[in-house]
Design a protein around this motif. Structure first.
Motif, PDB file in Angstrom:
ATOM      1  N   PHE A  14       0.878  -1.164   0.000  1.00  0.00           N
ATOM      2  CA  PHE A  14       0.000   0.000   0.000  1.00  0.00           C
ATOM      3  C   PHE A  14       0.919   1.218   0.000  1.00  0.00           C
ATOM      4  CE2 PHE A  14      -2.632  -3.219   2.166  1.00  0.00           C
ATOM      5  CZ  PHE A  14      -3.723  -3.220   1.310  1.00  0.00           C
ATOM      6  N   ALA A  19       2.497  -4.573   2.970  1.00  0.00           N
ATOM      7  CA  ALA A  19       1.602  -5.189   3.964  1.00  0.00           C
ATOM      8  C   ALA A  19       1.820  -6.690   3.991  1.00  0.00           C
ATOM      9  CB  ALA A  19       0.152  -4.883   3.619  1.00  0.00           C
ATOM     10  N   PRO A  38      -0.492 -10.796  15.046  1.00  0.00           N
ATOM     11  CA  PRO A  38      -0.978  -9.637  15.800  1.00  0.00           C
ATOM     12  C   PRO A  38      -1.671  -8.622  14.888  1.00  0.00           C
ATOM     13  CG  PRO A  38       1.400  -9.524  15.503  1.00  0.00           C
ATOM     14  CD  PRO A  38       0.960 -10.828  14.910  1.00  0.00           C
ATOM     15  N   LYS A  43      -2.951 -10.197   7.919  1.00  0.00           N
ATOM     16  CA  LYS A  43      -3.902 -11.311   7.770  1.00  0.00           C
ATOM     17  C   LYS A  43      -5.026 -10.946   6.790  1.00  0.00           C
ATOM     18  CE  LYS A  43      -4.917 -11.436  12.187  1.00  0.00           C
ATOM     19  NZ  LYS A  43      -4.115 -10.299  12.669  1.00  0.00           N
ATOM     20  N   THR A  44      -5.693  -9.801   7.050  1.00  0.00           N
ATOM     21  CA  THR A  44      -6.813  -9.413   6.178  1.00  0.00           C
ATOM     22  C   THR A  44      -6.318  -9.198   4.742  1.00  0.00           C
ATOM     23  OG1 THR A  44      -7.967  -8.408   8.031  1.00  0.00           O
ATOM     24  CG2 THR A  44      -8.646  -7.682   5.841  1.00  0.00           C
ATOM     25  N   THR A  45      -5.143  -8.629   4.609  1.00  0.00           N
ATOM     26  CA  THR A  45      -4.581  -8.416   3.268  1.00  0.00           C
ATOM     27  C   THR A  45      -4.433  -9.749   2.542  1.00  0.00           C
ATOM     28  OG1 THR A  45      -3.402  -6.477   4.088  1.00  0.00           O
ATOM     29  CG2 THR A  45      -2.599  -7.437   2.024  1.00  0.00           C
ATOM     30  N   GLN A  82     -14.609  -9.555   8.300  1.00  0.00           N
ATOM     31  CA  GLN A  82     -14.448  -9.367   9.747  1.00  0.00           C
ATOM     32  C   GLN A  82     -15.720  -8.807  10.407  1.00  0.00           C
ATOM     33  OE1 GLN A  82     -10.932  -7.104  10.236  1.00  0.00           O
ATOM     34  NE2 GLN A  82     -10.394  -8.088  12.141  1.00  0.00           N
ATOM     35  N   GLU A 154     -11.386 -13.461  11.129  1.00  0.00           N
ATOM     36  CA  GLU A 154     -11.697 -13.310  12.563  1.00  0.00           C
ATOM     37  C   GLU A 154     -13.196 -13.401  12.835  1.00  0.00           C
ATOM     38  OE1 GLU A 154      -9.577 -10.217  14.641  1.00  0.00           O
ATOM     39  OE2 GLU A 154      -8.043 -10.265  13.091  1.00  0.00           O
TER      40      GLU A 154
HETATM   41  N1  ATP Z   1      -6.291  -0.090   2.234  1.00  0.00           N
HETATM   42  C1  ATP Z   1      -5.150   0.110   2.870  1.00  0.00           C
HETATM   43  N2  ATP Z   1      -4.409   1.209   2.644  1.00  0.00           N
HETATM   44  C2  ATP Z   1      -3.233   1.413   3.283  1.00  0.00           C
HETATM   45  N3  ATP Z   1      -2.687   0.551   4.173  1.00  0.00           N
HETATM   46  C3  ATP Z   1      -3.387  -0.574   4.442  1.00  0.00           C
HETATM   47  C4  ATP Z   1      -4.647  -0.845   3.805  1.00  0.00           C
HETATM   48  N4  ATP Z   1      -5.085  -2.064   4.265  1.00  0.00           N
HETATM   49  C5  ATP Z   1      -4.164  -2.493   5.147  1.00  0.00           C
HETATM   50  N5  ATP Z   1      -3.144  -1.608   5.251  1.00  0.00           N
HETATM   51  C6  ATP Z   1      -1.947  -1.770   6.097  1.00  0.00           C
HETATM   52  O1  ATP Z   1      -1.411  -3.049   5.844  1.00  0.00           O
HETATM   53  C7  ATP Z   1      -0.936  -3.648   7.049  1.00  0.00           C
HETATM   54  C8  ATP Z   1      -1.628  -4.989   7.252  1.00  0.00           C
HETATM   55  O2  ATP Z   1      -2.999  -4.760   7.542  1.00  0.00           O
HETATM   56  P1  ATP Z   1      -4.062  -5.947   7.695  1.00  0.00           P
HETATM   57  O3  ATP Z   1      -5.405  -5.323   7.837  1.00  0.00           O
HETATM   58  O4  ATP Z   1      -3.848  -6.904   6.594  1.00  0.00           O
HETATM   59  O5  ATP Z   1      -3.594  -6.607   9.087  1.00  0.00           O
HETATM   60  P2  ATP Z   1      -4.339  -7.657  10.023  1.00  0.00           P
HETATM   61  O6  ATP Z   1      -3.313  -8.681  10.398  1.00  0.00           O
HETATM   62  O7  ATP Z   1      -5.580  -8.146   9.365  1.00  0.00           O
HETATM   63  O8  ATP Z   1      -4.695  -6.785  11.289  1.00  0.00           O
HETATM   64  P3  ATP Z   1      -5.936  -6.894  12.348  1.00  0.00           P
HETATM   65  O9  ATP Z   1      -5.677  -8.112  13.186  1.00  0.00           O
HETATM   66  O10 ATP Z   1      -5.793  -5.616  13.133  1.00  0.00           O
HETATM   67  O11 ATP Z   1      -7.212  -6.953  11.562  1.00  0.00           O
HETATM   68  C9  ATP Z   1      -1.209  -2.644   8.158  1.00  0.00           C
HETATM   69  O12 ATP Z   1      -0.034  -1.914   8.382  1.00  0.00           O
HETATM   70  C10 ATP Z   1      -2.289  -1.756   7.579  1.00  0.00           C
HETATM   71  O13 ATP Z   1      -2.208  -0.453   8.094  1.00  0.00           O
END
Ligand code: ATP
Length: 293
Positions: A14, A19, A38, A43-45, A82, A154
């Motif tokens: 991003f 990510a 954490p 994960k969501t990415t 989520q 989640e």
């Molecule tokens: N659309 C976006 N634009 C910019 N940065 C993003 C975007 N989506 C995710 N990120 C960044 O990518 C990284 C991974 O985010 P992600 O949501 O995949 O993490 P996660 O493991 O699912 O977290 P959580 O457990 O809090 O849901 C983070 O630093 C987040 O800020």
């Protein structure tokens, strides 16, 4: 047999921030993969890449042997986001009707039977249901579409312990019956332990370890020894994590690269939680566990 998921050097950026970086992942049919990490780990990415809500900047991703985003994958892949997005002003009946219209493989009998089992009145508006009940309706709609790959972000985070147990119970039944392949993310390993046969630990956008849970567990040792022996353990093994409490050290090590532990050291096979905590705490940036995948 073609893997359901095959990712190679998969990366997503991003703007200037990665990510997800160089993810290697193989998941066979019928597996249940727990994805742990954490907040902000990626994960969501990763899940969004799987369901074609994001496109990778680098690397390869195939699902059922087809490149991610292929139109034939639409009916095969189910996603529960989520926040379980549902239309708050719809009744349960209307929500189900939308599911039926939008999904070519929709199983109405199954959906109705499950709703009856949940004892939810079909005329109730989604907005009047509790968070856990909404999650159950969202799961019902996702499962009634009969996906071959189910991706859950989640899903139980907002549920009380009873709702969690019900949700996981339904999921396990369906998975066993239909041989669905599942990817499920969570912060909490204990939620995943009963149902997952594969595990992946993600921190800072990188996979620290991934593979079959049994192989991962038996591929590691938890050694407890006097603090003064810890250096010797570190010389003999690849150490994932070390914690010192008083005069004792506990070290999570890889089993395949060291001699048998000394008789004076206690050693056990870590359970899944100990393994994940070790990888989350330890800063050893291991890539995918080749032996275990
Ligand atoms: N659309 C976006 N634009 C910019 N940065 C993003 C975007 N989506 C995710 N990120 C960044 O990518 C990284 C991974 O985010 P992600 O949501 O995949 O993490 P996660 O493991 O699912 O977290 P959580 O457990 O809090 O849901 C983070 O630093 C987040 O800020």
């Amino acid at each position: 047999m073609t893997a359901v998921i095959q990712a190679s050097a998969l990366s997503k950026r991003f703007r200037n921030t990665w990510a997800l970086r160089d993810v290697e992942l193989t998941l066979p049919k019928g597996s249940v993969l727990g994805l742990v990490g954490p907040n902000g780990a990626g994960k969501t990415t990763l899940l969004k890449l799987l369901v074609d809500l994001l496109e990778p900047n680098e690397g390869e991703l195939t699902l059922f042997g087809l490149p991610a985003g292929h139109p034939d994958l639409r009916a095969k892949v189910g996603y529960l986001a989520q926040d379980h997005p549902l239309y708050r002003d719809f009744t349960i009946t209307e929500m189900l009707r939308a599911g039926r219209v939008l999904n070519s493989r929709w199983d109405e009998d199954w959906a109705q039977a499950r709703l009856a089992g949940l004892r939810l009145r079909p005329s109730k508006k989604i907005g009047t249901l509790s968070g856990g009940q909404q999650a159950q309706v969202a799961l019902t709609i996702t499962l009634a579409a009969r996906p071959d790959l189910l991706v859950l972000d989640e899903p139980v985070a907002s549920m009380d312990p009873l709702a969690r147990r019900d949700f996981m119970g339904t999921l396990m039944e369906v998975v066993a019956e239909r041989e669905t392949t599942v990817v499920i993310s969570s912060h909490v390993v204990s939620e995943l332990e009963r149902m997952c046969d594969h595990l992946a630990v993600l921190t800072n956008g990188r996979l620290r370890v991934a593979g079959e849970t049994d192989a991962l567990r038996s591929g590691h040792r938890l050694i407890t020894c006097p603090v003064e022996d810890a250096e010797r353990v570190q010389d003999a093994y690849t150490v994932i994590d070390r914690t010192d409490t008083g005069r004792q050290s506990t070290l999570l090590v890889r089993r395949d690269d060291g001699p048998a532990p000394q008789a004076s050291w206690a050693h056990t096979t870590p359970d899944l939680e100990e393994l994940v905590l070790g990888y989350l705490r330890g800063d050893t940036a291991l890539t995918i566990d080749e032996a275990a995948t």
